[in-house]
Design an enzyme around this catalytic site. Structure first.
Site, PDB file in Angstrom:
ATOM      1  N   SER A  46       0.667  -1.255   0.028  1.00 27.19           N
ATOM      2  CA  SER A  46       0.044   0.004   0.104  1.00 27.19           C
ATOM      3  C   SER A  46       1.065   1.344   0.019  1.00 27.19           C
ATOM      4  O   SER A  46       1.835   1.325   0.902  1.00 27.19           O
ATOM      5  CB  SER A  46      -0.936  -0.026   1.164  1.00 27.19           C
ATOM      6  OG  SER A  46      -1.969   0.937   1.002  1.00 27.19           O
ATOM      7  N   GLU A  47       0.579   2.151  -1.021  1.00 26.00           N
ATOM      8  CA  GLU A  47       1.768   3.078  -1.328  1.00 26.00           C
ATOM      9  C   GLU A  47       1.835   4.330  -0.305  1.00 26.00           C
ATOM     10  O   GLU A  47       2.677   5.015  -0.121  1.00 26.00           O
ATOM     11  CB  GLU A  47       1.583   3.680  -2.847  1.00 26.00           C
ATOM     12  CG  GLU A  47       0.445   4.456  -2.965  1.00 26.00           C
ATOM     13  CD  GLU A  47      -0.784   3.722  -3.486  1.00 26.00           C
ATOM     14  OE1 GLU A  47      -0.717   2.655  -3.549  1.00 26.00           O
ATOM     15  OE2 GLU A  47      -1.520   4.520  -4.166  1.00 26.00           O
ATOM     16  N   ASN A  48       0.816   4.095   0.749  1.00 32.22           N
ATOM     17  CA  ASN A  48       1.276   5.016   1.886  1.00 32.22           C
ATOM     18  C   ASN A  48       1.941   4.624   3.219  1.00 32.22           C
ATOM     19  O   ASN A  48       2.277   5.156   3.924  1.00 32.22           O
ATOM     20  CB  ASN A  48      -0.364   5.476   2.540  1.00 32.22           C
ATOM     21  CG  ASN A  48      -1.235   4.231   2.716  1.00 32.22           C
ATOM     22  OD1 ASN A  48      -1.269   3.182   2.122  1.00 32.22           O
ATOM     23  ND2 ASN A  48      -1.781   4.240   3.947  1.00 32.22           N
ATOM     24  N   SER A  88       8.431   4.210   0.071  1.00 32.93           N
ATOM     25  CA  SER A  88       7.200   3.555  -0.436  1.00 32.93           C
ATOM     26  C   SER A  88       7.510   3.768  -2.038  1.00 32.93           C
ATOM     27  O   SER A  88       7.547   2.960  -2.837  1.00 32.93           O
ATOM     28  CB  SER A  88       5.968   4.006  -0.086  1.00 32.93           C
ATOM     29  OG  SER A  88       4.930   3.324  -0.760  1.00 32.93           O
TER      30      SER A  88
END
Lengths: 218, 232
Positions: A46-48, A88
C-alpha cells in the site's frame, strides 16, 4: 455475458505468482485481493507505507492510524512492515514491486494510459498513479471496455491527459483479456458468451486476435 | 536540551501570512490536528501548503480552506473536498498537482540537502511541461526541485524533549521526510516522554531535525473510509 467487476478481479488474480509483491489500486483492483489463488503467497504493498496489507478489520476493531491508499481501514498480516512515503515510492521506482493493477479511463494501443484528469470536470489529482506506471515493470489495467455511451475506451490514442506513456502490459476488461503488443491490443481471452465480432466492434484501437484465443472459464 | 513548548498556539506563534508550510499526513491519517486548529485560531492567510491531500470539508486542511487561509496547495490528490474544488474552479485557490512519489521525494531532497532530483514520474505527460528532461539509460527523467518550506508541521506518536520521534503504523507517511525538510520543524505528539525513554534503535526522526515539540490534546483521529468485514 460481459464480466462483472468481481469476475474482472478474479481473472486478474490468476496473473499473481507466488512470491510477488503487488500494488493494487482503488476500485476493481482492490477486489483482486479476494481471489488470490490457493497456494500463491503474495505481499500487498500500500503506497501510503505498508507491505503486508491484510483484510478489512472486524467492526469495532478499526484503527485510525492503519489505512490503505484508498483511506480505508485495514489490517496487517504477520511479517508486515511500515515505512514512510519516500521509501514507499523508492521501492516502486526501483522496480521492486512485481505487479501493479490499476483502473483507467482510457488506454491506447501503444500502452499509454489516462486515468487522472478530465479537463474542466475532474481535477482530483494523480495520487501515486504516475509514479506507479512510470516505474512498474508489469502493469495490468482493470477497466470497462466502453463508456456509458457505448464508446470504446481502448483507443488508437488517448484523448484525456496521460498518466503514463507506453507503460501498460495488459488490459482485463469486461469483454476480455488483451496483451499490449507491437501491433496494438491482442485479444488472448474473451468473456464467456462474448463474440470476437463484439470485441472488434467495441475496440477502436488496433486489435489482433491471438491464434490460440480462448473463452475464459470461471 | 529542551525543545518543548506549551501547546500548538505557542509552537506556531511566529508563522506569518504568506509563508510556505509543509503539513504531514495521508488523508486524515497522521495529520497535525492541534497545529491546524491553532493556525485557524491565529487567522494567518495567503499560506502555501505542501501536503499530500487537502483534508475533507470540515477536517484537516479543509478547516484552513473554509476560512480562506490558503493561497496555494501543492498536493497529489485532493478528491475528498468539495470546498477545495469550488475554490479551485472559481480561481480563488491555486493548486499544483504533483505525483505522490515526486512530492515525497522533493521533501526528502530538502531534508538530505539536495537541490534537485531526477525523477521518472510524469515524463511524457503534462507534468513534464516546462521541466528539464534528461535521458538516463534510455528513459526520460524530469528535473524536480527540492521544496523550500518556512515551517514543517508533523504529527508523531511518541517524542522526547530532544525532539526524537516515533510514528505509528501508516500514520508515518509524509511526516518523517517533512520533519527533515522544514527550516523550522514543529512536532506534535500523542505522548511526550523524557530523553532515554524511547529506544534509540527505534527512532524514526532524530531530534536534530525537530525544533519545537509538544504533547497534543483531544486527538479526534477521524476515519475517512471506515471499512469492515463481517464476522463469520
Amino acid at each position: 455475458m460481459a464480466l462483472n467487476k468481481e469476475q474482472i478481479a478474479q481473472r486478474i488474480a490468476r496473473e499473481l505468482k507466488d512470491g510477488y509483491y503487488v500494488n493494487l489500486g482503488i476500485g476493481i483492483p482492490t477486489l483482486v485481493a479476494n481471489y488470490i489463488p490457493e497456494g500463491v503467497n503474495v505481499v500487498l504493498q500500500s503506497e501510503n507505507g505498508l507491505l503486508g496489507m491484510g483484510p478489512f478489520p472486524f467492526e469495532g476493531e478499526e484503527d485510525p492510524d492503519l489505512i490503505n491508499a484508498g483511506k480505508q481501514t485495514i489490517t496487517t498480516v504477520p511479517g508486515s512492515a511500515f515505512f514512510d512515503s519516500a521509501m514507499s515510492f523508492g521501492m516502486i521506482r526501483a522496480g521492486k514491486v512485481d505487479l501493479t493493477v490499476l483502473g483507467a479511463m482510457e488506454v491506447a494501443d501503444n500502452g499509454d494510459i489516462a486515468n487522472w484528469k478530465i479537463p474542466g470536470k475532474m481535477v482530483k489529482g494523480m495520487g501515486g498513479a504516475m509514479d506507479l506506471v512510470a516505474a512498474a515493470k508489469n502493469i495490468i489495467v482493470a477497466m470497462q471496455h466502453t463508456n456509458k455511451a457505448g464508446e470504446s475506451k481502448l483507443l488508437p490514442q488517448c484523448t484525456l491527459p496521460l498518466t503514463g506513456v507506453r507503460c501498460i502490459t495488459k488490459v482485463v476488461s469486461d469483454l476480455g483479456v488483451f496483451d499490449i503488443t507491437e501491433d496494438g491490443f491482442c485479444c488472448i481471452e474473451y468473456a464467456p458468451g462474448v463474440t470476437i465480432e463484439e470485441i472488434k466492434a467495441k475496440t477502436a484501437g488496433r486489435l489482433t486476435i491471438a491464434d490460440d484465443v480462448k473463452e475464459m472459464t470461471f | 536540551m529542551n525543545k518543548v513548548v506549551a501547546n500548538a498556539d505557542e509552537a506556531i506563534k511566529d508563522i506569518q501570512s504568506g509563508m510556505t508550510l509543509m503539513l504531514g499526513g495521508f488523508g486524515l491519517c497522521g495529520i497535525p490536528e492541534n497545529c491546524i486548529a491553532a493556525l485557524v485560531r491565529k487567522g494567518v492567510n495567503n499560506l502555501t501548503c505542501i501536503s499530500n491531500n487537502a483534508g475533507v470539508d470540515d477536517f484537516g486542511i479543509g478547516l484552513l480552506l473554509q476560512e480562506k487561509q490558503v493561497k496555494k496547495m501543492i498536493s497529489s490528490y485532493v478528491g475528498e473536498n468539495a470546498e477545495f474544488e469550488r475554490q479551485l474552479l472559481s480561481g480563488e485557490l491555486e493548486v499544483d498537482l504533483v505525483p505522490q512519489g515526486t512530492l515525497a521525494t522533493r521533501c526528502m531532497a530538502a531534508g538530505y540537502g539536495m537541490p534537485a532530483v531526477w525523477l521518472l514520474a510524469g515524463a511524457g505527460t503534462e507534468v513534464a511541461d516546462g521541466k528539464e528532461v534528461r535521458n538516463f539509460n534510455g528513459k526520460d527523467y524530469l528535473l524536480e526541485m527540492a521544496f523550500d518550506a518556512d515551517f514543517a508541521i508533523v504529527k508523531a506518536w511518541k517524542g522526547d524533549r530532544m525532539g526524537n520521534l516515533i510514528y505509528k503504523e501508516t500514520a508515518r507517511n509524509f511526516n518523517p521526510m517533512m520533519a527533515m525538510a522544514g527550516k523550522i520543524t514543529i512536532a506534535e505528539v500523542e505522548e511526550l516522554v523524557e530523553p532515554g525513554e524511547l529506544d534509540p534503535n527505534n527512532i524514526h526522526t532524530p531530534g536534530i531535525y525537530v525544533h519545537r515539540i509538544f504533547q497534543g490534546t483531544d486527538y479526534e483521529k477521524r476515519i475517512e473510509q471506515k471499512t469492515v468485514r463481517k464476522r463469520l
